[in-house]
Design an enzyme around this catalytic site. Structure first.
Site, PDB file in Angstrom:
ATOM      1  CB  CYS A 157      -0.972  -0.003   1.172  1.00 54.00           C
ATOM      2  SG  CYS A 157      -0.287  -0.693   2.679  1.00 54.00           S
ATOM      3  CB  ALA A 202      -2.577  -3.536   5.512  1.00 54.34           C
TER       4      ALA A 202
END
Lengths: 437, 437
Positions: free
Chosen positions: B42, B292
Site C-alpha cells: 500500500c 492490511a
C-alpha cells in the site's frame, strides 16, 4: 389545531417544520424573543475570530420558515406568562394573548452570571444570543486586554478567537485545569497548548470586576488583571421559568423532565432542546448536555409526536468536540472520573500515537484516553486530543458506545486504512488492544 | 514446539510476534522470500510520489523481530515445497529442510498479470513488493510517458503518484469507469477528478505492450499510446500454491478457507492475511478482501490460537479508502449493485453536503451514497467521495454496519459537532434521514 412553540432556536424551528410538514393544515406559531431564528451560540466565537455579522449565525432566514414552510413566526415576541391553553406575549411593545392546543417549550439555556460586583459594567459580556456576537465584535475593535472568566468550552473557544485577532488574553479558571470535564491527562495537553498563546490563570477565583463606566480590571483572590473587555463563561443553566409556571416537572439535573417522546408531565405540553433533560445511554440516567445536534433531534422528535406520530429520542452518549488553534479536543461517553463516580469497575488506557503511517508526510500526534468497564469489557468512554482526525476517532467511539461494543468488538472494527489517512493499526484499535479483552 | 510461518508480511509477523509473546520458549521461524519484513504494497505509490527508498516501507526492521522478539527470521528464504511436518526452503542459494509442529501460511497475494504480449519488457511493472518501489522509482526518473493499465485502487493511486511528479499519465480501463467496485454515482465523481489530471481511457482493452527491449507503446482495441513506463494494475490473486501442495482447502473465492480461529482443514495448519478468505459480516458469506488491517488482525488471531489461546476473527465489513489528489474516496459494506445481487430489497440515497457550517471558512463538498435493506431498515453500505472527512464518515458507517444499526439508530447517533469540524446535521445523519426509518 393550534400549536404554539416558545423559542425559535434549533429545537423550536425543527419541531415547527416537522409539524407543518406532517400537518400542513394546523396552525403553528413560534414565539421568539429575539429577531433571530434557528440560531445557535456555538458560532459566536467564530464570528469574533473571522469578523462576520450575527445574521450569518442563522441557519435559515426567517422568510424560509414563513414563506416556504407556512409557519406563523413571531419575532421580538417574548412570552411572559403561560397558562394551560393560553400564552401572554410582549410583542413589539404590546401585550397579546394567544391560544394553544399543544405547546412546545424550547426556551433553551442561558449563561450563568457569577454573583460578583461589576458584571453589569460596559464591555462585560456573556456568550449567548446572536446579538451578543455583534456587541462583542464592536467592543473588541477598541480592546487591547481581554479577560475571559472560565475555561470550559466557551472560554477556550473565546480565548482562541481573541488571541487570533491579536488581543492580549487572560483566562481565569477556578479549577486546576481547563476543560475540567475531561480527565487530567487530556486537560493537561489543552493547558500546555493554551499557555503558548494566552495567560492561563488556574485555581484563581474572581472576586470583582471593576471600572468607572466601562470595565477596567478583574480582581481575583491572587491578583488583578487589566481588562477592556470581559467574557463571562462560567457555565449555562436551562431556562425553565415558563415551564414552572405551567406546573411542568423538572428533572434531577434542573432541566425539564420529559419521556422519550419529549412529552412533559403536563398533557399536550412538550419540551425539547437545551431546556430539556435526556438520558445518558451509558448510565441510563437523566443527563443534561445542552448541544445543538441533540437539540435539533429532540425538536424533530417533538414535532413528529405533536403531529400525531410516534417516535422516540433514545438519549445521548455525550459526544462533544472543540479546538484551541490546531489542537482538537473531543470526548464521548464517560471520563474515568465520571465512570468511577457511577460505580463502574473502571480500567483505562492512555495512548499516544501518530495519525499516519511513518513514511507518509504530515503525520501528527494524537492522544487517546479510553475507559472500559472491567467487569464486562464494555467501552464506557473516550477522550481524544490531537492535531488531526479527532472528530473521526471520537465518532467511532461514539458509535461503538451507542452500540454497546466491548473492547473486543472495537478491536475488530473494520476501520478504513490507507497511508494518506491513518496508520494500519488505527489508534482506536490500539486503545482497544491496550484496554485488553 | 516448532512453529513455522511462511511469509514475513503483516500477517506473518503479527502471528510470529503473538506466538513468541505468549510462548517465549517455543521456536518460531519465519521464512520470507524477500529481504523485507512487515511490509505492505500500500505504500508503493507514495514511495514514487514522495521519492523515498523501499526500506521505508517496512513497519519494523528485521532486527526488531530477531533481537527484541526472539523470532528465528529467515530472509531471502523461499519455501519451495511443503509437506506435513516439513518445509523445503531455498535460502541464500542453498536448499534446506525444516521441521514444524504448527504451520501458518501467510503467503499474501500477487498481482494478476494480463495474458498479453510484452508484459516482460523492460520498464513494465507490477506493484507488489518493496523492491518494486525502487525499480519503479529508478525507471520513473527517465520516463516521460507513463501508461497505467487498470483503474482500480492501485491504478488510481499510481496515476496520482506519476502525475504529481510531472509525468504524462494515461490510464486505460476495460470497464466504463474507474473504481468500478463503487456505484456509478461515486465512480463518476472520481472519473471527473481524474480527467482533470490524466488521460483516462475507458472501455478500452489492452491488446499488446510493444517495444524493442524497453517498452515503447501500449496498443489497445481503440488506439496506441506512447509509453516509457507501464504499470500493470489489473487486480490481485491469493498465493495458494503451497497451501494446495499440503491439501489445504480453498474457499469459493479462491483464497484459503479457514474457520474464525484461522484454522484450515489440515490439523495444525493455519492461514492468515491476503492469502486467506474471511466472512463478510453483512452477507455472512465468504469474502476475500486482501487489505492490511484485516491481514494484521488475522495474523494476531492465528498467533494467539497457535499459541494455545482461543480467539476468533469475526470477519470484515469491507471498509476501503483511497484518494486521487484532494478527492478522498471510501466505502464500507455493500454497494447498491452488490446488495441487489445478494437479493436484498434495496433502497438507496445519494446526497451532497458541505463538510462544515456555512459560516465557518473552508467547508468542502462531500457526497454520500448509502444503502439500506428496505425490509428491515438495516444499513447495508455506504460510499463516500469528498474533499475532507471521508475517513470519519466511512468509519462511522463501518462501525454502525458492524453493530447492525438501522437507519433510525444511525439517525440518532450522537456524533461530534462544532463549527470548525462539521455541520450540525452531519451528512451521515442526513443520509440516514433521507433513507427513512
Amino acid at each position: 389545531m393550534k400549536v404554539a412553540i416558545i423559542g425559535g432556536g434549533a429545537a423550536g424551528m425543527s419541531a415547527a417544520s416537522r409539524v407543518k410538514a406532517l400537518k400542513p393544515e394546523w396552525e403553528v406559531s413560534v414565539f421568539e424573543a429575539t429577531s433571530f431564528v434557528s440560531h445557535a451560540p456555538c458560532g459566536i466565537p467564530y464570528a469574533i475570530e473571522f469578523d462576520f455579522g450575527s445574521e450569518e449565525l442563522m441557519y435559515y432566514k426567517p422568510e424560509v420558515f414563513v414563506k416556504e414552510r407556512g409557519i406563523d413566526l413571531h419575532l421580538n415576541a417574548k412570552v411572559v406568562e403561560v397558562d394551560y391553553g393560553k400564552l401572554r406575549v410582549e410583542e413589539n411593545g404590546k401585550e397579546k394573548t394567544y391560544e394553544w392546543d399543544k405547546l412546545l417549550i424550547a426556551t433553551g439555556a442561558s449563561p450563568k452570571v457569577p454573583k460578583i460586583e461589576g458584571v453589569d459594567l460596559e464591555n462585560v459580556f456573556t456568550v449567548d444570543l446572536p446579538p451578543d456576537a455583534d456587541r462583542i465584535r464592536r467592543a473588541a475593535k477598541e480592546a487591547e486586554n481581554v479577560v475571559i472568566i472560565g475555561a470550559g468550552y466557551i472560554g477556550v473557544e473565546m480565548a482562541e478567537a481573541f488571541s487570533a485577532i491579536n488581543k492580549k488574553v487572560t483566562v481565569i479558571e477556578f479549577l486546576d485545569r481547563p476543560l475540567a470535564n475531561f480527565d487530567r491527562e487530556i486537560s493537561n495537553i489543552v493547558k500546555e497548548e493554551m499557555e503558548k498563546k494566552v495567560e492561563l490563570k488556574l485555581e484563581e477565583s474572581v472576586e470583582a470586576i471593576e471600572g468607572k463606566d466601562k470595565v477596567e480590571k478583574v480582581v481575583t483572590n491572587k491578583g488583578e488583571y487589566k481588562a477592556d473587555l470581559v467574557i463571562l463563561a462560567t457555565g449555562v443553566k436551562p431556562n425553565v421559568e415558563l415551564a414552572k409556571q405551567l406546573g411542568v416537572e423538572l428533572g434531577e439535573t434542573g432541566a425539564i423532565k420529559t419521556n422519550s417522546k419529549m412529552e412533559t408531565n403536563v398533557e399536550n405540553v412538550y419540551a425539547a432542546g437545551d431546556c430539556a433533560e435526556t438520558i445518558n445511554l451509558v448510565t441510563k440516567k437523566p443527563a443534561w448536555i445542552p448541544l445543538a445536534p441533540a437539540g435539533n433531534k429532540m425538536g424533530y422528535v417533538a414535532g413528529v409526536n405533536m403531529a400525531g406520530g410516534n417516535i422516540e429520542f433514545p438519549g445521548v452518549v455525550g459526544t462533544q468536540i472543540t479546538k484551541f488553534y490546531d489542537l482538537q479536543i473531543g470526548k464521548t461517553g464517560l471520563t474515568e472520573e465520571e465512570a468511577k463516580k457511577e460505580g463502574f469497575n473502571v480500567k483505562s488506557a492512555f495512548i499516544q500515537a501518530n495519525t499516519k503511517v511513518h513514511y507518509y508526510p504530515g503525520a501528527k500526534k494524537t492522544f487517546i484516553k479510553a475507559v472500559k468497564d472491567a467487569d464486562t469489557n464494555r467501552i464506557l468512554g473516550a477522550q481524544i486530543a490531537g492535531y488531526e482526525m479527532v472528530t473521526m476517532r471520537v465518532n467511532v467511539f461514539a458509535t461503538a458506545i451507542q452500540a454497546g461494543f466491548t473492547t473486543r468488538d472495537l478491536f475488530f472494527a473494520d476501520l478504513a486504512y490507507a497511508p494518506p489517512f491513518t496508520p494500519i493499526w488505527d489508534p482506536v484499535i490500539v486503545a482497544a488492544r491496550v484496554l485488553k479483552f
